[in-house]
Structure formats: structure tokens, C-alpha cells
Design a protein around this motif. Structure first.
Motif, PDB file in Angstrom:
ATOM      1  N   ASN A  66      -2.777  36.021  -9.749  1.00 32.06           N
ATOM      2  CA  ASN A  66      -1.387  35.698  -9.474  1.00 32.06           C
ATOM      3  C   ASN A  66      -0.976  34.584 -10.422  1.00 32.06           C
ATOM      4  O   ASN A  66      -1.666  33.565 -10.510  1.00 32.06           O
ATOM      5  CB  ASN A  66      -1.226  35.268  -8.011  1.00 32.06           C
ATOM      6  CG  ASN A  66       0.223  35.132  -7.611  1.00 32.06           C
ATOM      7  OD1 ASN A  66       0.890  34.189  -7.992  1.00 32.06           O
ATOM      8  ND2 ASN A  66       0.706  36.078  -6.820  1.00 32.06           N
ATOM      9  N   PHE A  67       0.117  34.784 -11.152  1.00 34.13           N
ATOM     10  CA  PHE A  67       0.518  33.751 -12.100  1.00 34.13           C
ATOM     11  C   PHE A  67       2.038  33.618 -12.171  1.00 34.13           C
ATOM     12  O   PHE A  67       2.783  34.523 -11.789  1.00 34.13           O
ATOM     13  CB  PHE A  67      -0.067  34.024 -13.492  1.00 34.13           C
ATOM     14  CG  PHE A  67       0.318  35.348 -14.101  1.00 34.13           C
ATOM     15  CD1 PHE A  67       1.516  35.519 -14.773  1.00 34.13           C
ATOM     16  CD2 PHE A  67      -0.549  36.432 -14.017  1.00 34.13           C
ATOM     17  CE1 PHE A  67       1.862  36.728 -15.337  1.00 34.13           C
ATOM     18  CE2 PHE A  67      -0.213  37.659 -14.588  1.00 34.13           C
ATOM     19  CZ  PHE A  67       1.006  37.801 -15.245  1.00 34.13           C
ATOM     20  N   ARG A  68       2.455  32.454 -12.655  1.00 33.56           N
ATOM     21  CA  ARG A  68       3.872  32.160 -12.864  1.00 33.56           C
ATOM     22  C   ARG A  68       4.050  31.797 -14.330  1.00 33.56           C
ATOM     23  O   ARG A  68       3.285  30.992 -14.869  1.00 33.56           O
ATOM     24  CB  ARG A  68       4.321  31.006 -11.969  1.00 33.56           C
ATOM     25  CG  ARG A  68       5.802  30.656 -12.075  1.00 33.56           C
ATOM     26  CD  ARG A  68       6.213  29.769 -10.900  1.00 33.56           C
ATOM     27  NE  ARG A  68       5.475  28.529 -10.873  1.00 33.56           N
ATOM     28  CZ  ARG A  68       5.884  27.391 -11.459  1.00 33.56           C
ATOM     29  NH1 ARG A  68       7.019  27.365 -12.140  1.00 33.56           N
ATOM     30  NH2 ARG A  68       5.159  26.290 -11.362  1.00 33.56           N
ATOM     31  N   MET A  86      -1.503  29.845 -21.200  1.00 30.25           N
ATOM     32  CA  MET A  86      -0.260  30.545 -21.506  1.00 30.25           C
ATOM     33  C   MET A  86       0.742  30.537 -20.362  1.00 30.25           C
ATOM     34  O   MET A  86       1.932  30.810 -20.574  1.00 30.25           O
ATOM     35  CB  MET A  86      -0.577  32.002 -21.887  1.00 30.25           C
ATOM     36  CG  MET A  86      -1.455  32.159 -23.101  1.00 30.25           C
ATOM     37  SD  MET A  86      -2.018  33.876 -23.336  1.00 30.25           S
ATOM     38  CE  MET A  86      -0.478  34.712 -23.693  1.00 30.25           C
ATOM     39  N   VAL A  87       0.281  30.262 -19.148  1.00 29.22           N
ATOM     40  CA  VAL A  87       1.150  30.351 -17.982  1.00 29.22           C
ATOM     41  C   VAL A  87       1.349  28.976 -17.354  1.00 29.22           C
ATOM     42  O   VAL A  87       0.618  28.028 -17.644  1.00 29.22           O
ATOM     43  CB  VAL A  87       0.575  31.325 -16.932  1.00 29.22           C
ATOM     44  CG1 VAL A  87       0.400  32.707 -17.526  1.00 29.22           C
ATOM     45  CG2 VAL A  87      -0.755  30.813 -16.377  1.00 29.22           C
ATOM     46  N   GLN A  88       2.356  28.883 -16.498  1.00 31.56           N
ATOM     47  CA  GLN A  88       2.623  27.629 -15.804  1.00 31.56           C
ATOM     48  C   GLN A  88       1.644  27.397 -14.653  1.00 31.56           C
ATOM     49  O   GLN A  88       1.335  26.261 -14.301  1.00 31.56           O
ATOM     50  CB  GLN A  88       4.066  27.627 -15.282  1.00 31.56           C
ATOM     51  CG  GLN A  88       5.108  27.672 -16.400  1.00 31.56           C
ATOM     52  CD  GLN A  88       6.518  27.740 -15.873  1.00 31.56           C
ATOM     53  OE1 GLN A  88       6.740  28.054 -14.706  1.00 31.56           O
ATOM     54  NE2 GLN A  88       7.506  27.457 -16.724  1.00 31.56           N
ATOM     55  N   GLU A  89       1.181  28.496 -14.096  1.00 27.35           N
ATOM     56  CA  GLU A  89       0.272  28.406 -12.944  1.00 27.35           C
ATOM     57  C   GLU A  89      -0.449  29.735 -12.792  1.00 27.35           C
ATOM     58  O   GLU A  89       0.160  30.795 -12.974  1.00 27.35           O
ATOM     59  CB  GLU A  89       1.080  28.088 -11.683  1.00 27.35           C
ATOM     60  CG  GLU A  89       0.269  27.947 -10.415  1.00 27.35           C
ATOM     61  CD  GLU A  89       1.151  27.721  -9.200  1.00 27.35           C
ATOM     62  OE1 GLU A  89       0.629  27.812  -8.085  1.00 27.35           O
ATOM     63  OE2 GLU A  89       2.360  27.481  -9.377  1.00 27.35           O
ATOM     64  N   VAL A  90      -1.747  29.703 -12.506  1.00 30.32           N
ATOM     65  CA  VAL A  90      -2.502  30.935 -12.290  1.00 30.32           C
ATOM     66  C   VAL A  90      -3.531  30.703 -11.189  1.00 30.32           C
ATOM     67  O   VAL A  90      -4.097  29.615 -11.066  1.00 30.32           O
ATOM     68  CB  VAL A  90      -3.214  31.406 -13.584  1.00 30.32           C
ATOM     69  CG1 VAL A  90      -4.210  30.376 -14.072  1.00 30.32           C
ATOM     70  CG2 VAL A  90      -3.890  32.761 -13.371  1.00 30.32           C
TER      71      VAL A  90
END
Length: 281
Positions: A199-201, A262-266
Motif C-alpha cells: 500500500n503506498f501514497r 519514490m513514494v511519500q509513504e509505503v
């Protein structure tokens, strides 16, 4: 002696969640805790009242169950396995009844929808929604309700001594529901599987999602599911749930290292062995 496992399910004995639990834990003796809602399942697992929980997450006809993705995030549970159950619906009633005797059919709204083609052939039969397929079968048997039928699996007919009036009435014969096996989250994620749920943002700019998908391709990860989930209170912002499979664990760990930059949150919701779509109920 078989090991005893405690499992929380949504629904009753004979439900499809019950079947999924028995299929996945077929080498164990089970103590099943029946829960009214998926939230209750998560609460029991988190509180340690059961070791595992079984939660439907997608159906080949109806699609994903978005509220259950939110529950996984809310209760910080880990996915430790998956199971596929072929959904084979049957029309059942008290012994001695015929379809011509039936005036009402009761079942879970999902089951009614999945059997709509069959039910359209009987416009005089009233369709009534209920909370659980197996629970409806149990009530008919307990109350000795004539002229009322349930739609449920064959195990429910067997448990509650009902006659099957029509077999395999689902619209889609290759109708499978995928279930997650969930457990309390531990400090470490073991890399002993070949499938993961992440799950990522990501940032809200053109190409941000494409960058992630290209990175999966570069690391030879097979993307088997992608689902956008709205973030409450944040207009036009989404989390993405993805399932990926691999043959080489190094490919997954390499991708995971890159995605973190690369993501804000994972978050890793679980690493587990992928299941096969086999069998019927």
C-alpha cells in the motif's frame, strides 16, 4: 494430533468464509469464531481472541471490497496467506418442497446479485436480502419455514438438512472469491513467499503512478492487482493497493528498496504464498 487453530470469520458455519477457512487450514483442527461484521473479525484478531482471521477481499464478478482494504490499514494487520473459493450457489429449502412451492428467496445481497439470471426466470418469487447465506439456511431449518428458500453453498444444505432444489445457479460459473488470511502484525516481514500486498501514497503529479509501474516491470514483478483507495479528508488524493508476484526474491527486495525512495509513504501489508484457483463448493 493435529494442531488447533482459532480463526475469526464473518458469517456462520457453512458460509463461504467458513469454507475458505477450512480449505486454507485443512491440516489443522479449527475453532471458528463467528462474527457479524468484518470489523468484528479484525477486532478479534487484534485483541488476540483468535490467532487468524479470514476476510473476503475481491470477487471475480463483483470486484474489490473497498471497505476491507481500509480495515487492513486501520487495524494494522498482516496478510499471511490467501485462498480462492469457487462460489457455487444452490437454491435450497425444507425437504419435500419444489421450486413451484417457493414464494420468497432470501440470501446475502451479493448472492442474489450473482444469481440474477436464474432468479429472473421466476418473477413471482420475491427476493429478500439477509446478512449471511448460511445464516439464512439455518433460520429456514430452525423455524421450519415453508415456501421460503435460501441461496447458499452445499455445506449449508448439508449442515441444516435442506434439500437442494437447483444446483449451480450462479451467473458466472468461474466465479471465485479471494480471501485474505490475516494475523496480528509482527515487527518483521518474512521473505518466505512469492507474492506481496503493498500500500503506498504517491505525489499528485503527472506520471507519478507510471514511474512506480515501470519500476515493477524493470524488476520483473508481475502486477496482479491495482486498486485506488480514496484518502478520507483529502480531496483527489489516493492510496494505491497493489499485489505483485515474483520468481526471484532479489527482484522483489530490489524493487522494495527503490519504491521507498519514490513514494511519500509505503507499507507492506503482507508477504505470502500465492494460491491457486481450484475446486468448487
Amino acid at each position: 494430533m493435529k494442531e488447533v487453530i482459532t480463526v475469526a470469520i464473518q458469517g456462520e458455519a457453512g458460509s463461504y468464509h467458513d469454507l475458505a477457512a477450512r480449505k486454507y487450514f485443512n491440516r489443522h483442527n479449527l475453532i471458528i469464531h463467528q462474527c457479524r461484521t468484518f470489523k468484528n473479525v479484525c477486532q478479534q484478531v487484534l485483541a488476540g481472541e483468535t490467532e487468524y482471521g479470514i476476510m473476503a477481499i475481491e470477487n471475480s464478478l463483483a470486484g474489490s471490497l473497498l471497505p476491507n482494504y481500509a480495515l487492513l490499514q486501520e487495524y494494522a494487520l498482516s496478510i499471511v496467506g490467501e485462498e480462492y473459493v469457487r462460489i457455487e450457489h444452490h437454491l435450497m429449502a425444507l425437504p419435500g418442497q419444489k421450486i413451484s412451492d417457493i414464494r420468497i428467496v432470501r440470501s446475502h445481497p451479493m448472492a442474489l446479485m450473482q444469481c440474477s439470471d436464474f432468479l429472473e426466470k421466476y418473477p413471482d418469487i420475491q427476493q429478500v436480502e439477509s446478512d449471511d447465506t448460511a445464516g439464512t439456511a439455518r433460520q429456514i431449518a430452525k423455524r421450519r419455514e415453508k415456501s421460503i428458500a435460501a441461496i447458499a453453498g452445499s455445506r449449508a444444505a448439508h449442515l441444516f438438512h435442506l434439500d437442494i432444489l437447483a444446483q449451480g445457479i450462479e451467473n458466472l460459473k468461474q466465479n471465485y472469491t479471494r480471501f485474505f488470511v490475516i494475523k496480528r502484525r509482527t515487527a518483521e516481514n518474512k521473505l518466505d513467499g512469492n507474492k506481496a500486498s503493498l500500500n503506498f501514497r504517491i505525489g499528485h503529479y503527472v506520471g507519478s503512478l507510471a514511474e512506480i509501474l515501470n519500476m515493477f516491470r524493470e524488476h520483473q514483478l508481475n502486477l496482479t492487482l491495482i486498486q485506488s483507495i480514496p484518502i478520507p479528508g483529502r480531496a483527489d488524493e489516493y492510496r494505491f493497493h497493489v499485489d505483485v508476484e515474483w520468481e526471484n526474491t532479489d527482484n522483489f527486495t530490489g524493487a522494495l528498496e527503490k519504491i521507498g525512495k519514490m513514494v511519500q509513504e509505503v507499507s507492506i501489508l503482507g508477504i505470502y504464498q500465492k494460491a491457486q484457483r481450484t475446486g468448487s463448493v
